[in-house]
Scaffold this active site. Sequence first.
Site, PDB file in Angstrom:
ATOM      1  N   LYS A  72      45.521  42.840  60.780  1.00  0.00           N
ATOM      2  CA  LYS A  72      44.789  42.112  60.047  1.00  0.00           C
ATOM      3  C   LYS A  72      44.379  42.487  58.787  1.00  0.00           C
ATOM      4  O   LYS A  72      44.053  41.740  58.157  1.00  0.00           O
ATOM      5  CB  LYS A  72      43.384  42.313  60.952  1.00  0.00           C
ATOM      6  CG  LYS A  72      43.162  44.146  60.791  1.00  0.00           C
ATOM      7  CD  LYS A  72      42.872  44.208  62.762  1.00  0.00           C
ATOM      8  CE  LYS A  72      43.902  44.481  63.190  1.00  0.00           C
ATOM      9  NZ  LYS A  72      43.767  45.136  64.430  1.00  0.00           N
ATOM     10  N   VAL A 123      42.795  39.883  65.537  1.00  0.00           N
ATOM     11  CA  VAL A 123      41.150  39.512  66.246  1.00  0.00           C
ATOM     12  C   VAL A 123      40.669  39.436  66.845  1.00  0.00           C
ATOM     13  O   VAL A 123      40.803  38.728  68.420  1.00  0.00           O
ATOM     14  CB  VAL A 123      41.094  38.377  65.473  1.00  0.00           C
ATOM     15  CG1 VAL A 123      39.630  38.186  64.852  1.00  0.00           C
ATOM     16  CG2 VAL A 123      41.733  37.784  64.061  1.00  0.00           C
ATOM     17  N   GLY A 166      39.941  59.270  71.073  1.00  0.00           N
ATOM     18  CA  GLY A 166      41.147  58.449  70.313  1.00  0.00           C
ATOM     19  C   GLY A 166      40.610  56.545  69.646  1.00  0.00           C
ATOM     20  O   GLY A 166      41.827  55.763  69.870  1.00  0.00           O
ATOM     21  N   LYS A 182      39.270  41.097  59.881  1.00  0.00           N
ATOM     22  CA  LYS A 182      38.854  39.540  61.231  1.00  0.00           C
ATOM     23  C   LYS A 182      37.915  38.288  60.644  1.00  0.00           C
ATOM     24  O   LYS A 182      37.989  37.712  61.081  1.00  0.00           O
ATOM     25  CB  LYS A 182      38.365  40.550  62.914  1.00  0.00           C
ATOM     26  CG  LYS A 182      39.060  41.136  63.061  1.00  0.00           C
ATOM     27  CD  LYS A 182      38.143  42.839  63.822  1.00  0.00           C
ATOM     28  CE  LYS A 182      39.658  43.631  64.453  1.00  0.00           C
ATOM     29  NZ  LYS A 182      38.921  44.493  65.816  1.00  0.00           N
TER      30      LYS A 182
HETATM   31  N1  HSE Z   1      39.360  49.569  65.590  1.00  0.00           N
HETATM   32  C1  HSE Z   1      39.311  48.494  66.082  1.00  0.00           C
HETATM   33  C2  HSE Z   1      38.114  48.444  67.382  1.00  0.00           C
HETATM   34  C3  HSE Z   1      40.751  47.884  67.108  1.00  0.00           C
HETATM   35  O1  HSE Z   1      37.442  49.640  67.149  1.00  0.00           O
HETATM   36  O2  HSE Z   1      37.917  47.279  67.672  1.00  0.00           O
HETATM   37  C4  HSE Z   1      41.637  46.854  66.466  1.00  0.00           C
HETATM   38  O3  HSE Z   1      41.210  46.657  64.825  1.00  0.00           O
END
Ligand code: HSE
Length: 432
Positions: A111, A138, A193, A211
């Site tokens: 993204k 996205v 994580g 996004k």
């Molecule tokens: N870190 C993002 C989230 C996922 O927590 O939705 C990857 O875009």
Amino acid sequence: MSDKTSKPLRLGIAGLGTVGAGVVKIVRQKAALLEERSGSAIAISAVCARNRDTDRGVSLKDYAWEDDPVKLATRNDVDVFVELMGGSDGPAKAATEAALKAGKDVVTANKALLAHHGQELAELAEANDAVLRFEAAVAGGIPIIKSLTEGLAGNDIERVMGVMNGTCNYILTRMEDAGLTYDEAFAEADGLGYLEADPNLDVGGIDAGHKLSLLSAIAYGTQVNFDAVELEGIGCVTIEDIRQAADMGYRIKLLGVSRMTGRGLEQSMTPCLVPATSPLGQLVGGTNMVVVEGDQVGQVVLRGAGAGEGPTASAVMGDVMDIARGLRVTTFGKPASKLVPAQPANTNPPAPYYLRLSLSDKPGALAKVAAVLGEAGVSIHRMRQYDHENDMAPVLIVTHKTTRAALSDALSGMDQTGVVSGTPVALRIEEL
Ligand code: HSE
């Protein structure tokens, strides 16, 4: 079907983290299904990652190894370059450009790359008769790119909204459900994580803003303009705000909203109050939701996992299967040359706001605040002084619809009253 579908479609995969390993597993485990559905076998020619020796839970012995993603992207035995490295510049950009220049199709989950370079990459793809697809970039497994570019192509899109960062939604949900402070919920998400290597990408709203900027480009036929997204992270949200919002029938979400208005393109990714009973208000944990409103279809709600191996690899494979079937859709739903620059709306439409402030508990303090709001043209809809802490009184105000500019004037005015302590919390209430 084009002749690209009559022979195996050969992938070169750069990046073998969670998502890359997930893609390799699907290609290996579902080979017959994929071939039946697309009419061509899906094969992997070569892979590339930073470390060759990592155990990824799947065998790579059948695939050539490349250390350099640019070399992988331009190999003669690669038809589709699958970019799963991440990063807006550096190797991901270099390899994507090299692949497109060589006429290879590209599937990416990146993204940041597209939010910063989407227009030039879309132009490059079209100049080289290649396609550039990014479903996995996205909202993870939710097929929102395909929905906007294909299924909803007969609509004028009126508004796109969504919760597009699962980590933020997880943190806000845990604050509400378990009564955790922001720091406690953040630490819990970290332990699981969930956070990006740079956590500010998540909690600062940047990942979700990337996004939203991509969805806006498809929805309104504009060039991607991430810089124009109004961004605010969730770090300002306290357990107190969550409780007060719940008491009034709202939940706080990191909400993306984009709409094309007479004043230009409005894009915001900010913590907002949404009705607790609405689909967005009901969304808990790390799940994502995208809501699209079209002039013909009305409201469409898509909900699903926004991250993780299976969901994100599922989205990557959706793009790979389109290419295998010979479906060649433009990157942002129309030729890149027809995408117009997005003029950002410099003012937001009026909306009700939630304000929480801490007032000196002495005669006339509330009157001063009310006067400042009145002078700025901000009308109070509901107000309550709900508790006392020493000589301070927390006050909650819900305004009638007002502009962000008027509210900012009022907030600056409050600074001068001498009765407001700290920085007031101001959150938009989004009507759904
Ligand atoms: N870190 C993002 C989230 C996922 O927590 O939705 C990857 O875009």
